[in-house]
Scaffold this motif. Structure first.
Motif, mmCIF file in Angstrom:
data_model
loop_
_atom_site.group_PDB
_atom_site.id
_atom_site.type_symbol
_atom_site.label_atom_id
_atom_site.label_comp_id
_atom_site.label_asym_id
_atom_site.label_seq_id
_atom_site.Cartn_x
_atom_site.Cartn_y
_atom_site.Cartn_z
ATOM 1 N N CYS A 54 0.805 -1.223 0.000
ATOM 2 C CA CYS A 54 0.000 0.000 0.000
ATOM 3 C C CYS A 54 0.836 1.270 0.000
ATOM 4 O O CYS A 54 0.372 2.316 0.454
ATOM 5 C CB CYS A 54 -0.959 0.005 1.192
ATOM 6 S SG CYS A 54 -0.130 0.032 2.793
ATOM 7 N N VAL A 55 2.060 1.204 -0.497
ATOM 8 C CA VAL A 55 2.894 2.406 -0.584
ATOM 9 C C VAL A 55 2.606 3.065 -1.925
ATOM 10 O O VAL A 55 3.080 2.624 -2.964
ATOM 11 C CB VAL A 55 4.389 2.068 -0.463
ATOM 12 C CG1 VAL A 55 5.211 3.345 -0.408
ATOM 13 C CG2 VAL A 55 4.655 1.214 0.766
ATOM 14 N N THR A 56 1.816 4.117 -1.900
ATOM 15 C CA THR A 56 1.350 4.722 -3.153
ATOM 16 C C THR A 56 1.945 6.097 -3.413
ATOM 17 O O THR A 56 1.761 6.648 -4.491
ATOM 18 C CB THR A 56 -0.184 4.849 -3.139
ATOM 19 O OG1 THR A 56 -0.567 5.628 -2.003
ATOM 20 C CG2 THR A 56 -0.840 3.482 -3.060
ATOM 21 N N ASP A 57 2.649 6.654 -2.442
ATOM 22 C CA ASP A 57 3.171 8.003 -2.567
ATOM 23 C C ASP A 57 4.688 7.958 -2.723
ATOM 24 O O ASP A 57 5.387 7.340 -1.922
ATOM 25 C CB ASP A 57 2.796 8.825 -1.326
ATOM 26 C CG ASP A 57 3.283 10.256 -1.412
ATOM 27 O OD1 ASP A 57 2.571 11.080 -2.005
ATOM 28 O OD2 ASP A 57 4.381 10.535 -0.880
ATOM 29 N N GLU A 58 5.215 8.629 -3.749
ATOM 30 C CA GLU A 58 6.655 8.577 -4.026
ATOM 31 C C GLU A 58 7.475 9.185 -2.897
ATOM 32 O O GLU A 58 8.556 8.697 -2.566
ATOM 33 C CB GLU A 58 6.967 9.284 -5.340
ATOM 34 C CG GLU A 58 6.546 8.505 -6.573
ATOM 35 C CD GLU A 58 7.097 9.118 -7.851
ATOM 36 O OE1 GLU A 58 8.147 9.793 -7.786
ATOM 37 O OE2 GLU A 58 6.466 8.941 -8.906
ATOM 38 N N GLN A 59 6.987 10.257 -2.316
ATOM 39 C CA GLN A 59 7.713 10.885 -1.219
ATOM 40 C C GLN A 59 7.790 9.941 -0.025
ATOM 41 O O GLN A 59 8.841 9.788 0.604
ATOM 42 C CB GLN A 59 7.035 12.194 -0.817
ATOM 43 C CG GLN A 59 7.695 12.924 0.359
ATOM 44 C CD GLN A 59 9.039 13.511 0.001
ATOM 45 O OE1 GLN A 59 9.267 13.864 -1.163
ATOM 46 N NE2 GLN A 59 9.931 13.613 0.968
ATOM 47 N N GLU A 60 6.666 9.298 0.305
ATOM 48 C CA GLU A 60 6.678 8.353 1.417
ATOM 49 C C GLU A 60 7.577 7.162 1.110
ATOM 50 O O GLU A 60 8.262 6.650 2.003
ATOM 51 C CB GLU A 60 5.251 7.887 1.724
ATOM 52 C CG GLU A 60 4.405 8.938 2.411
ATOM 53 C CD GLU A 60 3.108 8.378 2.947
ATOM 54 O OE1 GLU A 60 2.620 8.891 3.969
ATOM 55 O OE2 GLU A 60 2.564 7.419 2.360
ATOM 56 N N CYS A 61 7.573 6.716 -0.130
ATOM 57 C CA CYS A 61 8.464 5.629 -0.530
ATOM 58 C C CYS A 61 9.911 6.018 -0.285
ATOM 59 O O CYS A 61 10.687 5.267 0.309
ATOM 60 C CB CYS A 61 8.240 5.288 -2.001
ATOM 61 S SG CYS A 61 9.440 4.106 -2.685
ATOM 62 N N ALA A 62 10.295 7.214 -0.741
ATOM 63 C CA ALA A 62 11.679 7.664 -0.579
ATOM 64 C C ALA A 62 12.060 7.779 0.896
ATOM 65 O O ALA A 62 13.153 7.385 1.302
ATOM 66 C CB ALA A 62 11.872 9.004 -1.287
ATOM 67 N N GLN A 63 11.150 8.310 1.707
ATOM 68 C CA GLN A 63 11.429 8.446 3.137
ATOM 69 C C GLN A 63 11.562 7.088 3.808
ATOM 70 O O GLN A 63 12.443 6.870 4.640
ATOM 71 C CB GLN A 63 10.321 9.263 3.805
ATOM 72 C CG GLN A 63 10.326 10.727 3.437
ATOM 73 C CD GLN A 63 9.165 11.454 4.088
ATOM 74 O OE1 GLN A 63 7.989 11.158 3.835
ATOM 75 N NE2 GLN A 63 9.478 12.415 4.937
ATOM 76 N N ARG A 64 10.672 6.176 3.462
ATOM 77 C CA ARG A 64 10.753 4.844 4.062
ATOM 78 C C ARG A 64 12.039 4.135 3.676
ATOM 79 O O ARG A 64 12.717 3.536 4.512
ATOM 80 C CB ARG A 64 9.548 3.993 3.647
ATOM 81 C CG ARG A 64 9.490 2.666 4.393
ATOM 82 C CD ARG A 64 8.641 1.643 3.699
ATOM 83 N NE ARG A 64 9.218 1.179 2.445
ATOM 84 C CZ ARG A 64 8.694 0.192 1.720
ATOM 85 N NH1 ARG A 64 7.572 -0.385 2.121
ATOM 86 N NH2 ARG A 64 9.260 -0.192 0.591
ATOM 87 N N GLN A 65 12.390 4.184 2.398
ATOM 88 C CA GLN A 65 13.609 3.519 1.952
ATOM 89 C C GLN A 65 14.836 4.125 2.612
ATOM 90 O O GLN A 65 15.792 3.411 2.941
ATOM 91 C CB GLN A 65 13.731 3.595 0.432
ATOM 92 C CG GLN A 65 12.673 2.797 -0.326
ATOM 93 C CD GLN A 65 12.610 1.345 0.113
ATOM 94 O OE1 GLN A 65 11.668 0.940 0.789
ATOM 95 N NE2 GLN A 65 13.612 0.574 -0.271
#
Length: 289
Positions: A54-65
């Motif tokens: 459910c990771v749909t936002d690029e910014q959240e993806c970058a922060q999580r990674q």
């Protein structure tokens, strides 16, 4: 004219390259610092099992990674301990295996943390977003198979770090996943659960999949937002959970709620055949005795 511009063109093309060319700006232009620490356990195999349902936002993806990269570097500097990376939704995807020839080669001893962290920052987490499906049961079974198949796995401490975000309505076998026998080569596989809040998360980060931690509360770590500080704050707790000797976990329960008091159960009984549990030979005890 072309002739007038020629000296400038020659100067630009024939000069020495700058050491670090300018890249297009990233979502996180300044990467967070790489932690310089190392697990006390070298005979350790770890699988990062990362929920990408459910990771749909690029910014959240970058922060999580970025956060996951920092956690990796807090336990791994060289090729030991071995750390695998598996993404999953309704199927698992082994991105870096335990026997990876660069990151996890037991015959080499060189610093790979910066390379691995950079790779993790570049892993996509939106490849399957939108499906909102995940199968934790299959993901755990596949992870245990990674330990079984990895060369030299026997005799090494085995850990799984599960990163959770969502529990979609279509999520399959959550309860059954918790009852999988977490043993490989007759050795325990220990789980640490990190529940990370996203914008569209629908889990309680304080207790989701706590059934995997065998009542060891220090191995369930909630993160309520994706700020860099949130990952830094849990780093010591994370290292303590992952870099210690395994405690023998609870495997598949030895009794089932369908048994009567004093009754025993074996794998051929009707009770056991209607569940995923292996009942063993234990009987339910009479509390009144």
């Amino acid at each position: 004219s072309f002739m007038a511009a020629m000296p400038a063109v020659i100067n630009a093309v024939c000069s020495i390259n700058t050491p670090f060319p300018t890249r297009a700006p990233t979502l996180l232009p300044t990467a967070s610092p790489i932690a310089a620490s190392q697990c006390a356990l070298n005979d350790l195999d770890v699988v990062f099992l990362v929920d990408d349902s459910c990771v749909t936002d690029e910014q959240e993806c970058a922060q999580r990674q970025d956060g996951i990269a920092e956690l990796l570097a807090s336990i791994k500097q060289s090729t030991q301990p071995r750390v695998a990376y598996v993404s999953f939704d309704n199927f698992p995807d082994v991105i870096v295996d335990l026997d990876d020839a660069f990151y996890n080669d037991l015959n080499r001893s060189e610093n790979v943390a910066a390379h691995y962290a950079a790779a993790i920052r570049n892993f996509e987490c939106t490849r399957i977003a939108g499906s909102l499906q995940r199968d934790l049961y299959l993901a755990i079974e596949s992870t245990l198979e990674i330990f079984r198949n990895a060369p030299h796995s026997e005799g090494r401490h085995k850990k799984v770090v599960l990163f959770n975000h969502c529990n979609p309505e279509q999520s399959v076998f959550i309860e059954e996943a918790c009852n999988i026998s977490r043993m490989v080569h007759s050795e325990s596989v220990e789980f640490t659960v990190i529940n990370v809040q996203l914008t569209n998360s629908n889990i309680n980060v304080e207790n989701h999949t706590e059934c995997l931690i065998d009542d060891n509360e220090e191995r369930l770590i909630p993160i309520t937002n994706l700020a860099q500080q949130s990952f830094e704050e849990i780093m010591a707790e994370f290292v303590d959970a992952v870099c210690t000797v395994n405690q023998v976990p609870t495997t598949a329960p030895t009794t089932s709620s369908c048994l009567e008091v004093g009754e025993t159960c074996d794998d051929d009984s009707d009770c056991c055949s209607t569940s995923h549990l292996s009942c063993g030979t234990n009987a339910l005890e009479d509390d009144t005795a």
